[in-house]
Structures are given as C-alpha cells and as structure tokens.
Motif scaffolding. Structure first.
Motif, PDB file in Angstrom:
ATOM      1  N   GLU A  46       0.828  -1.207   0.000  1.00 36.93           N
ATOM      2  CA  GLU A  46       0.000   0.000   0.000  1.00 36.93           C
ATOM      3  C   GLU A  46       0.868   1.264   0.000  1.00 36.93           C
ATOM      4  OE1 GLU A  46      -3.340   0.192  -0.430  1.00 36.93           O
ATOM      5  OE2 GLU A  46      -3.224  -1.972  -0.716  1.00 36.93           O
ATOM      6  N   SER A  47       1.985   1.224   0.720  1.00 37.24           N
ATOM      7  CA  SER A  47       2.911   2.360   0.722  1.00 37.24           C
ATOM      8  C   SER A  47       3.475   2.593  -0.675  1.00 37.24           C
ATOM      9  CB  SER A  47       4.072   2.118   1.691  1.00 37.24           C
ATOM     10  OG  SER A  47       3.607   2.055   3.007  1.00 37.24           O
ATOM     11  N   GLN A  48       3.814   1.505  -1.334  1.00 36.10           N
ATOM     12  CA  GLN A  48       4.353   1.616  -2.692  1.00 36.10           C
ATOM     13  C   GLN A  48       3.308   2.192  -3.643  1.00 36.10           C
ATOM     14  OE1 GLN A  48       5.961  -2.024  -4.266  1.00 36.10           O
ATOM     15  NE2 GLN A  48       6.679  -1.063  -6.128  1.00 36.10           N
ATOM     16  N   LYS A  49       2.057   1.753  -3.514  1.00 35.39           N
ATOM     17  CA  LYS A  49       0.988   2.293  -4.357  1.00 35.39           C
ATOM     18  C   LYS A  49       0.815   3.789  -4.123  1.00 35.39           C
ATOM     19  CE  LYS A  49      -1.842  -1.902  -4.628  1.00 35.39           C
ATOM     20  NZ  LYS A  49      -3.125  -2.506  -4.175  1.00 35.39           N
ATOM     21  N   LEU A  50       0.829   4.192  -2.846  1.00 37.40           N
ATOM     22  CA  LEU A  50       0.703   5.619  -2.531  1.00 37.40           C
ATOM     23  C   LEU A  50       1.853   6.424  -3.119  1.00 37.40           C
ATOM     24  CD1 LEU A  50      -0.485   5.721   1.194  1.00 37.40           C
ATOM     25  CD2 LEU A  50      -1.689   6.613  -0.786  1.00 37.40           C
ATOM     26  N   THR A  51       3.055   5.890  -3.000  1.00 35.63           N
ATOM     27  CA  THR A  51       4.229   6.578  -3.530  1.00 35.63           C
ATOM     28  C   THR A  51       4.138   6.714  -5.038  1.00 35.63           C
ATOM     29  OG1 THR A  51       5.579   5.750  -1.709  1.00 35.63           O
ATOM     30  CG2 THR A  51       6.750   6.524  -3.665  1.00 35.63           C
ATOM     31  N   GLU A  52       3.783   5.627  -5.708  1.00 35.98           N
ATOM     32  CA  GLU A  52       3.669   5.670  -7.169  1.00 35.98           C
ATOM     33  C   GLU A  52       2.595   6.661  -7.603  1.00 35.98           C
ATOM     34  OE1 GLU A  52       2.973   1.582  -8.182  1.00 35.98           O
ATOM     35  OE2 GLU A  52       5.079   1.031  -7.940  1.00 35.98           O
ATOM     36  N   SER A  53       1.486   6.668  -6.898  1.00 35.87           N
ATOM     37  CA  SER A  53       0.398   7.597  -7.212  1.00 35.87           C
ATOM     38  C   SER A  53       0.850   9.041  -7.016  1.00 35.87           C
ATOM     39  CB  SER A  53      -0.809   7.289  -6.322  1.00 35.87           C
ATOM     40  OG  SER A  53      -1.799   8.255  -6.491  1.00 35.87           O
ATOM     41  N   SER A  54       1.558   9.301  -5.927  1.00 32.40           N
ATOM     42  CA  SER A  54       2.038  10.659  -5.654  1.00 32.40           C
ATOM     43  C   SER A  54       3.050  11.113  -6.695  1.00 32.40           C
ATOM     44  CB  SER A  54       2.668  10.730  -4.263  1.00 32.40           C
ATOM     45  OG  SER A  54       1.703  10.487  -3.274  1.00 32.40           O
ATOM     46  N   VAL A  55       3.941  10.222  -7.078  1.00 32.20           N
ATOM     47  CA  VAL A  55       4.946  10.563  -8.094  1.00 32.20           C
ATOM     48  C   VAL A  55       4.265  10.849  -9.433  1.00 32.20           C
ATOM     49  CG1 VAL A  55       6.851   9.621  -9.462  1.00 32.20           C
ATOM     50  CG2 VAL A  55       6.868   9.381  -6.978  1.00 32.20           C
ATOM     51  N   LYS A  56       3.300  10.016  -9.802  1.00 32.63           N
ATOM     52  CA  LYS A  56       2.586  10.221 -11.070  1.00 32.63           C
ATOM     53  C   LYS A  56       1.844  11.550 -11.039  1.00 32.63           C
ATOM     54  CE  LYS A  56      -0.745   8.126 -14.256  1.00 32.63           C
ATOM     55  NZ  LYS A  56      -0.920   9.366 -14.907  1.00 32.63           N
TER      56      LYS A  56
END
Length: 146
Positions: free
Chosen positions: A105-115
């Motif tokens: 979930e942390s990785q998904k949040l990070t990827e979403s924020s970067v995008k």
C-alpha cells in the motif's frame, strides 16, 4: 511603502500544494495508523491467548493431587506446547502478512504521488510554455503593425 516580498494570495495555488504534499502525507499517515492499529490488535490478541493458556495450565497444575495427576498434567504439557508452537507460527505469519500489505500500500501511494507530481509538473510546464508563447506573440504583434 510597498514590500517587494509581500505575500500575494492570488498567486499562491493552495489546491496544488494540497494535492502534491498534504493529501499524500495524510494518506500515508492514515495508512500508518491503520497498520499500527492492526498490528497492536494482533499483538493484544496473541498476548491474551498466551496469557489464557498460561492461566489454564497453572489452574491444571494446582489441581494436581497425586502422582497420577502429575503424570496426566505432564502428558498434557506436550499438547499445550504443540498448540502454542502452532499459535506462534500463525501469529508470525499474520504479522508478516500485515507488513507485506503495508509495504504494498505504501508503494501504491508513492507511485500515485509521483505520477500526480509528474502530471502536475507537465501541466505547469505546458501552461508556462503557452503563456510564454502568448507573451512573445503579443510583444511582436505591435512591431509588425508599425
């Protein structure tokens, strides 16, 4: 007297600041709180189970009155040890699953924020380019008319 460094609220984009910084920070904080709550609940549940088993074993030991009762108690200890080992294994697997879920979930949040940050940067660059092109056209238009 005007201050050259005065804050101009019209130029400050709070929506962009919210979407790029505060919203992802809140989402990660919420994820961290949820993970902590699940981990604490798992630990409390395990602790209660171990305490209940220990108290039950102590009660059984107190009930021992003769050699036969002691023999029966000692034989029961093997079963209790086996059950505790299985419980410990299950509890460890639960904690590992929680950690993996948190990492995903942390990785998904990070990827979403970067995008989102990339999209915002591209939009800002496009807007700046359009503004610059418009300014150049406006600056050169009067010269062509003369």
């Amino acid at each position: 007297m005007t201050n050259a460094f005065a804050f101009d609220a019209k130029q400050f984009d709070t929506a962009q600041l919210e979407s790029l910084f505060f919203a992802p920070a809140r989402a990660f904080a919420a994820l961290s709180v949820d993970y902590s709550e699940k981990l604490i609940n798992a630990q409390l549940e395990a602790t209660k189970a171990y305490a209940d088993t220990s108290v039950a074993q102590l009660r059984s030991l107190v009930e021992v009155k003769d050699a036969e009762g002691l023999k029966s108690y000692m034989e029961g200890q093997q079963q209790v040890a086996k059950e505790l080992t299985e419980r410990l294994k299950g509890d460890a697997e639960k904690v590992v699953a929680l950690q993996q879920e948190f990492a995903q979930e942390s990785q998904k949040l990070t990827e979403s924020s970067v995008k989102q940050a990339q999209d915002s940067a591209q939009a800002s660059a496009k807007e700046a380019s359009e503004t610059a092109n418009k300014a150049v056209k406006e600056a050169t238009a009067p010269k062509a008319a003369k």
